[in-house]
Design an enzyme around this catalytic site. Structure first.
Site, short mmCIF file in Angstrom:
data_model
loop_
_atom_site.label_atom_id
_atom_site.label_comp_id
_atom_site.label_asym_id
_atom_site.label_seq_id
_atom_site.Cartn_x
_atom_site.Cartn_y
_atom_site.Cartn_z
N LYS A 85 0.81 -1.23 0.00
CA LYS A 85 0.00 0.00 0.00
C LYS A 85 0.84 1.28 0.00
O LYS A 85 0.42 2.30 -0.52
CB LYS A 85 -0.95 0.00 1.19
CG LYS A 85 -2.09 -0.99 1.00
CD LYS A 85 -3.23 -0.70 1.96
CE LYS A 85 -4.46 -1.54 1.63
NZ LYS A 85 -4.27 -2.97 2.00
N GLU A 107 -9.71 6.95 3.08
CA GLU A 107 -10.57 5.99 3.76
C GLU A 107 -9.69 4.85 4.25
O GLU A 107 -8.61 4.62 3.73
CB GLU A 107 -11.61 5.44 2.78
CG GLU A 107 -11.13 4.25 1.90
CD GLU A 107 -10.03 4.57 0.89
OE1 GLU A 107 -9.74 5.76 0.68
OE2 GLU A 107 -9.45 3.61 0.33
N SER A 373 1.70 -9.80 -0.78
CA SER A 373 1.36 -8.38 -0.67
C SER A 373 1.68 -7.76 0.68
O SER A 373 1.89 -6.55 0.77
CB SER A 373 -0.12 -8.18 -1.01
OG SER A 373 -0.93 -9.01 -0.20
C1 LIG Z 1 -5.11 -3.98 1.63
C2 LIG Z 1 -4.41 -5.24 1.36
C3 LIG Z 1 -4.78 -6.10 0.32
C4 LIG Z 1 -6.01 -5.89 -0.52
O1 LIG Z 1 -6.01 -4.74 -1.30
P1 LIG Z 1 -5.79 -4.78 -2.87
O2 LIG Z 1 -6.09 -3.39 -3.28
O3 LIG Z 1 -6.75 -5.79 -3.44
O4 LIG Z 1 -4.38 -5.16 -3.10
C5 LIG Z 1 -4.02 -7.23 0.08
N1 LIG Z 1 -2.94 -7.52 0.85
C6 LIG Z 1 -2.56 -6.72 1.86
C7 LIG Z 1 -1.37 -7.11 2.66
C8 LIG Z 1 -3.27 -5.56 2.16
O5 LIG Z 1 -2.88 -4.78 3.19
#
Ligand SMILES: *Cc1c(COP(=O)(O)O)cnc(C)c1O
Length: 390
Positions: A85, A107, A373
Site C-alpha cells: 500500500k 478511507e 502483498s
Molecule cells: C489492503 C491489502 C490487500 C487488498 O487490497 P488490494 O487493493 O486488493 O491489493 C491485500 N494484501 C494486503 C497485505 C493488504 O494490506
C-alpha cells in the site's frame, strides 16, 4: 480503455456533479505531473531509500519440494509499513504536494491504507485525516493508534454499516467541501476515474520488478502469476507487466469466506453482478433488489463488496482467471509458509498462496510467482482465535 475512464463496459465516473471538477483536476495532474522528470526522480528516490525497493524475489525451496513446483514470492511484505500500500500512498501524496495541496485524506477499513497514508503525509510534511467506520475503529485499535502516532486525525464514521463502504462515502463528501487544499488518496485500484488508473500506475512497479527478476533468475517468464484481490491494487500491480504475455496465466484470488452456504464473502467477481458503487460500474455483491451486501472475510483487507473495474474487464475478457479460496485453506497456507519458509504472511496474501497449494497438481514443475502483498504481524490476533492447535 476505449472511452475515457472505461475498461470495456466497466469503470466511469458515476459521481455527483460537485465531485467532477476535483476528478478532472486530479486527472490533469496525473497526466501532466507524474511523467515529469522532477516527479519521477523524487518518487523513485522515496521508493528506494524510504520504502526499501526494489523488493526481493524469494525462491521457496521447501514448499517447492513439497508441492512439486517452483514457488517464487514477490516480497511486498518487506516494504516499509509492511505491505504494497505504501507504493500508492507515497505516489499520491507526492502528486498532491506537487499540485500545491497541503492536506491528504483517505478511507481505511482495516487501517492498513490509513497507516500508509499517514506515513506518507508525515514524510512529506502534510496534514492528514483518515475516515474509518466506527465498527472498524473499535476492531482495529492498534492501527488507529499508529495513525495517531503518525500525526493523523482519525474520523470515526457512524453512518450506514459503519465500515469501509461508509468511510469512502464520508471521505468523498469531505473532499468536495475542502477541495482547495485537500486531495483524496484512494487506497485501491477502484472508485471513479482516474483512481483505478492512478493506483495501477503506482502499483505496477511490483510487476515491472518481478518480471525482470524472474527473467534474471530463471531465464524465462513464470508460467503462472497469482495475487489476492480485494479492491485489486496489488493484483493489477503485479499482473500489468504480464498482460501481453499470453503464455503467462494470471490468477486473481478472492476471499470465499467460510464457504458455508448463505454466509457472506468478498468474492465480487466470481459471485457478483454488475452495478454501480463508489463512482464506478463494476462487479458487486448485491442482494436480489440491488442492495450492496455486507462483505465478509477472515482478512479485513479483502473485505470490500466491489472490485476495481479493470479486474471486472479482465475477467470478462478471460485474460485473468478469478477464483475463490476459503478461510480454512487460507489459514493452512498461512501456517505452512510460516513453518516451512520462515515467512509469516498477511492473511490477504495467504489467499494467493492457498490457491497455489489447492491447485498444485495442475501446476507440476511450473514456475509460480505469488505476490506476497504484506506481512502477517497485524493478523496475529485473528490467527490466535482460529488456530487452537499451534
Ligand atoms: C489492503 C491489502 C490487500 C487488498 O487490497 P488490494 O487493493 O486488493 O491489493 C491485500 N494484501 C494486503 C497485505 C493488504 O494490506
Amino acid at each position: 480503455m476505449n472511452k475515457k475512464g472505461y475498461f470495456g463496459q466497466f469503470g466511469g465516473q458515476f459521481v455527483p456533479e460537485s465531485l467532477m471538477p476535483l476528478l478532472i483536476e486530479l486527472e490533469e495532474a496525473m497526466n501532466n505531473i507524474i511523467p515529469t522528470q522532477e516527479y519521477q526522480s523524487i518518487y523513485h528516490e522515496l521508493l528506494h531509500d524510504y520504502v526499501g525497493r526494489e523488493s526481493p524475489l524469494t525462491f521457496c525451496p521447501n514448499l517447492s519440494n513439497l508441492f512439486n513446483l517452483h514457488l517464487w514470492l514477490k516480497r511486498e511484505d518487506l516494504n516499509h509499513t509492511g505491505a504494497h500500500k505504501i507504493n500508492n500512498a507515497l505516489g499520491q501524496a507526492l502528486l498532491a504536494k506537487m499540485m500545491g495541496k497541503t492536506h491528504l485524506i483517505a478511507e481505511t477499513g482495516a487501517g492498513q491504507h490509513g497507516v500508509a497514508t499517514a506515513t506518507a503525509a508525515a514524510r512529506l510534511n502534510m496534514d492528514c485525516s483518515i475516515f474509518m467506520g466506527a465498527e472498524d475503529v473499535e476492531r482495529q485499535a492498534p492501527n488507529v493508534m499508529r495513525m495517531k502516532l503518525l500525526g493523523a486525525k482519525v474520523y470515526s464514521v457512524d453512518t450506514g454499516s459503519k465500515t469501509l463502504k461508509d468511510a469512502i462515502n464520508e471521505a468523498l463528501r469531505y473532499w468536495v467541501s475542502h477541495q482547495h487544499d485537500t486531495l483524496y488518496c484512494f487506497g485501491t485500484a477502484a472508485g471513479p476515474h482516474p483512481f483505478p488508473t492512478l493506483v495501477r500506475i503506482f502499483q505496477s512497479i511490483i510487476g515491472q520488478e518481478a518480471r525482470r527478476q524472474m527473467i534474471d533468475r530463471t531465464g524465462k517468464l513464470p508460467n503462472c502469476v497469482v495475487a489476492c484481490v480485494g479492491g485489486g491494487s496489488n493484483a493489477i500491480g503485479i499482473f500489468y507487466s504480464f498482460l501481453k504475455d499470453k503464455d503467462v496465466c494470471l490468477i486473481g484470488v478472492e476471499a470465499g469466506g467460510t464457504g458455508t452456504p448463505g454466509c457472506h464473502n468478498s468474492a465480487s467477481i466470481t459471485q457478483g453482478i454488475p452495478g454501480v458503487l463508489h463512482g464506478q460500474k463494476t462487479m458487486l455483491l448485491q442482494t436480489g433488489d440491488g442492495q450492496i451486501m455486507p462483505s465478509e472475510s477472515i482478512s479485513a483487507g479483502l473485505d470490500y463488496p466491489g472490485v476495481g473495474p479493470e479486474h471486472a474487464y479482465l475477467a470478462e475478457l478471460g485474460r485473468v482467471q478469478y477464483d475463490v479460496v476459503y478461510d480454512h485453506e487460507t489459514l493452512s497456507a498461512f501456517t505452512i509458509l510460516s513453518r516451512k519458509e520462515g515467512i509469516i504472511p498477511a492473511l490477504e496474501s495467504s489467499h494467493a498462496l492457498a490457491w497455489v497449494i489447492k491447485h498444485a497438481d495442475k501446476l507440476k514443475d511450473f514456475d509460480v510467482l505469488v505476490n506476497l502483498s504484506g506481512r502477517g504481524d497485524k493478523d496475529l490476533g485473528i490467527i490466535e482465535q482460529h488456530l487452537s492447535n499451534l
